[in-house]
Scaffold this active site. Structure first.
Site, PDB file in Angstrom:
ATOM      1  N   SER A 123       5.730  -6.612  -1.000  1.00 24.94           N
ATOM      2  CA  SER A 123       4.682  -5.616  -1.131  1.00 24.94           C
ATOM      3  C   SER A 123       3.950  -5.656  -2.484  1.00 24.94           C
ATOM      4  CB  SER A 123       5.488  -4.239  -1.116  1.00 24.94           C
ATOM      5  OG  SER A 123       6.156  -4.171  -2.181  1.00 24.94           O
ATOM      6  N   LYS A 124       3.003  -5.024  -2.765  1.00 26.40           N
ATOM      7  CA  LYS A 124       2.219  -4.745  -3.978  1.00 26.40           C
ATOM      8  C   LYS A 124       2.834  -4.884  -4.961  1.00 26.40           C
ATOM      9  CE  LYS A 124      -2.170  -2.873  -2.566  1.00 26.40           C
ATOM     10  NZ  LYS A 124      -2.396  -2.422  -1.545  1.00 26.40           N
ATOM     11  N   ARG A 125       4.017  -4.404  -5.047  1.00 25.67           N
ATOM     12  CA  ARG A 125       4.763  -4.183  -6.380  1.00 25.67           C
ATOM     13  C   ARG A 125       5.368  -5.733  -6.869  1.00 25.67           C
ATOM     14  NH1 ARG A 125      10.279  -3.618  -5.762  1.00 25.67           N
ATOM     15  NH2 ARG A 125      10.552  -3.279  -3.568  1.00 25.67           N
TER      16      ARG A 125
ATOM     17  N   GLY B  89       3.664  -8.384  -7.222  1.00 23.46           N
ATOM     18  CA  GLY B  89       2.386  -9.106  -7.784  1.00 23.46           C
ATOM     19  C   GLY B  89       1.460  -9.266  -6.790  1.00 23.46           C
TER      20      GLY B  89
END
Ligand code: GLU
Length: 479
Positions: A240-242, A244
């Protein structure tokens, strides 16, 4: 039977890296078998619909270098057809109207929760007398799921997966406002589009059992399924986005080449012996669903980088420069002109051999496109101090008197200046020279760089650096 696969993303705003891999696998499978890959936008969620998200998907697929066959199909535009099938199922006695009120449904939901049951609807309208239908409630249409037995999916990736039919509910296929549900739309579209192979993420495996209820009720042939495991981040959680970068766009912006991403995504979830570098031709020849891993794979940036470095070396110079051009602008606010591009091309072999991403390639070649006064980064500025001034002056004299400016001549000059001005230490000459010429402390061979820049430009940059040291010295002294 000719193979037809499909790429049916929901326009959520960006193309997830997992969606990109699904697209790649569908594309490879279709291309390998001389079949087709169709492109359908699953845009039934009109409330959240936005056209930019559709454009993003198209751009993402194109950037990845994947093509599709025929026109893009909008699922939403097929909604009449989906509703007709719901009515047909009703007429066949395979589906029924359900008149439950929201309160009744809530009660059933609560009861199921207490008992730990997954499906909550108690099928009270399945065999009810239609004459008992209330007038004030618009009904939904529910499918009649089998009540007994078991269902097995022969999945080309996961193997046989069986569930007890008790787990299936009489799910809604047409809402009370007449709109079809996703479950119905997918099946009707896949059937109408002649899809033979459904290759998708294994988060859809549960849906497959429900979708099969519709296939069976219509008496339609089911496609062959292949459910791919998820892509996980390095910590084992869904990418997911977190982590990177979750979207294809971000990989493009981080300077990865589409060929490298294709190769990496292929290897992430599929293998052919120990082969790491797999060309598109080999992939098309070798790819098969049986080679797909059953277990989720973790994303490994280091591996992606090493594959990217390989493709940077392999890519033809003109193409590489074209792909790099937007980054000169976005990172350095510089648009390299014809002369700079020709210099970059002269130095390209070394630039390619050093770069793991296009960003690195750009950062290490942008000095060719700069003009005086150069901006010096912090480390370069620190090297341009009063100690370096006599070295740079000696270099300037040397460059001005050099006849043929080639790498060897420049190296000899530096050695000479090291002897006379730096106790024989080449570093004390090369480092300020690099700082003066490139404005940075990281670049390809400085001898090559000066040879490519030519005598005039090299001298101009040396003079500017010497002036800069002088001026800051004056400022220091006067301050
Ligand atoms: N629209 C679904 C998604 O984006 C794909 C459904 C499918 O492959 O059947 O996850």
């Amino acid at each position: 039977m000719s193979v037809v696969t499909r790429f049916p993303p929901s326009p959520t705003g960006f193309m997830h890296i997992g969606t990109a891999r699904t697209a790649l696998f569908n594309w490879l499978y279709a291309r390998k078998h001389g079949g087709k890959m169709l492109f359908r936008i699953e845009d039934t969620d009109r409330k959240r619909h936005n056209e930019a998200a559709v454009e993003n998907l198209i751009a993402g697929l194109k950037w990845l270098g994947l093509d599709w066959d025929g026109d893009i199909v909008s699922q939403y535009e097929q909604r009449q057809r989906h509703a007709e099938i719901a009515k047909e199922l009703l007429a066949k006695g395979k589906a029924y109207y359900c008149y439950c009120s929201p309160e009744e449904l809530e009660e059933m939901r609560e009861a199921a929760k207490k008992e730990g049951r997954m499906s909550f609807y108690d099928r009270r309208w399945r065999d009810a007398d239609p004459s008992s239908a209330p007038n004030d409630i618009a009904p939904v249409i529910r499918i009649k799921a089998p009540l007994e037995g078991a269902t097995t999916i022969q999945d080309s990736v996961q193997g046989d997966v069986t569930i007890n039919n008790e787990q299936l509910d009489d799910f809604i296929i047409l809402r009370s406002d007449g709109s079809p549900t996703y479950m119905l739309s997918v099946v009707v579209d896949d059937h109408d589009m002649g899809v033979t192979h459904v290759i998708r993420g294994d988060d859809h495996l549960n849906n497959t059992f429900r979708q099969n209820v519709i296939y069976d009720a219509m008496g339609w042939d089911k496609p062959t399924y292949g459910h791919l495991p998820l892509i996980l981040g390095s910590d084992g959680a869904k990418m997911s986005k977190r982590h990177g970068a979750a979207s294809v766009e971000e990989y493009r912006d981080m300077g990865y080449l589409p060929a490298a991403l294709r190769n990496y995504l292929l290897r992430l979830g599929w293998s052919h012996g120990d082969d790491e570098i797999i060309s598109d031709e080999q992939a098309r020849e070798w790819f098969d669903l049986s080679g797909c891993n059953k277990a989720a794979a973790r994303f490994d940036f280091a591996k992606l980088e090493s594959i990217n470095a390989h493709y940077i070396k392999e890519t033809a110079s003109d193409e590489l420069i074209e792909r790099a051009l937007p980054f000169y602008q976005s990172r350095h606010d510089i648009e390299p002109g014809a002369e700079a591009i020709s210099m970059i091309k002269q130095g390209i072999e070394e630039l390619k051999s050093r770069a793991t991403t296009l960003l690195q390639f750009v950062d290490e070649s942008v000095f060719y496109a700069k003009t005086v006064p150069l901006s010096y980064d912090e480390k370069a500025a620190a090297l341009l101090n009063t100690d370096a001034a006599p070295v740079l002056k000696a270099l300037l004299d040397g460059f001005e008197n050099i006849d043929t400016l080639d790498e060897q001549a420049i190296k000899n000059l530096c050695k000479e200046v090291a002897k006379t001005h730096a106790e024989g230490k080449m570093g004390k000459v090369g480092m300020p020279l690099r700082a003066a010429i490139t404005g940075t402390t990281v670049s390809p061979s400085i001898f090559e760089a000066c040879a490519i820049l030519g005598k005039d430009e090299t001298c101009t940059r040396l003079k500017a650096a010497i002036d800069c040291i002088k001026n800051s010295d004056t400022i220091k002294q006067s301050g």
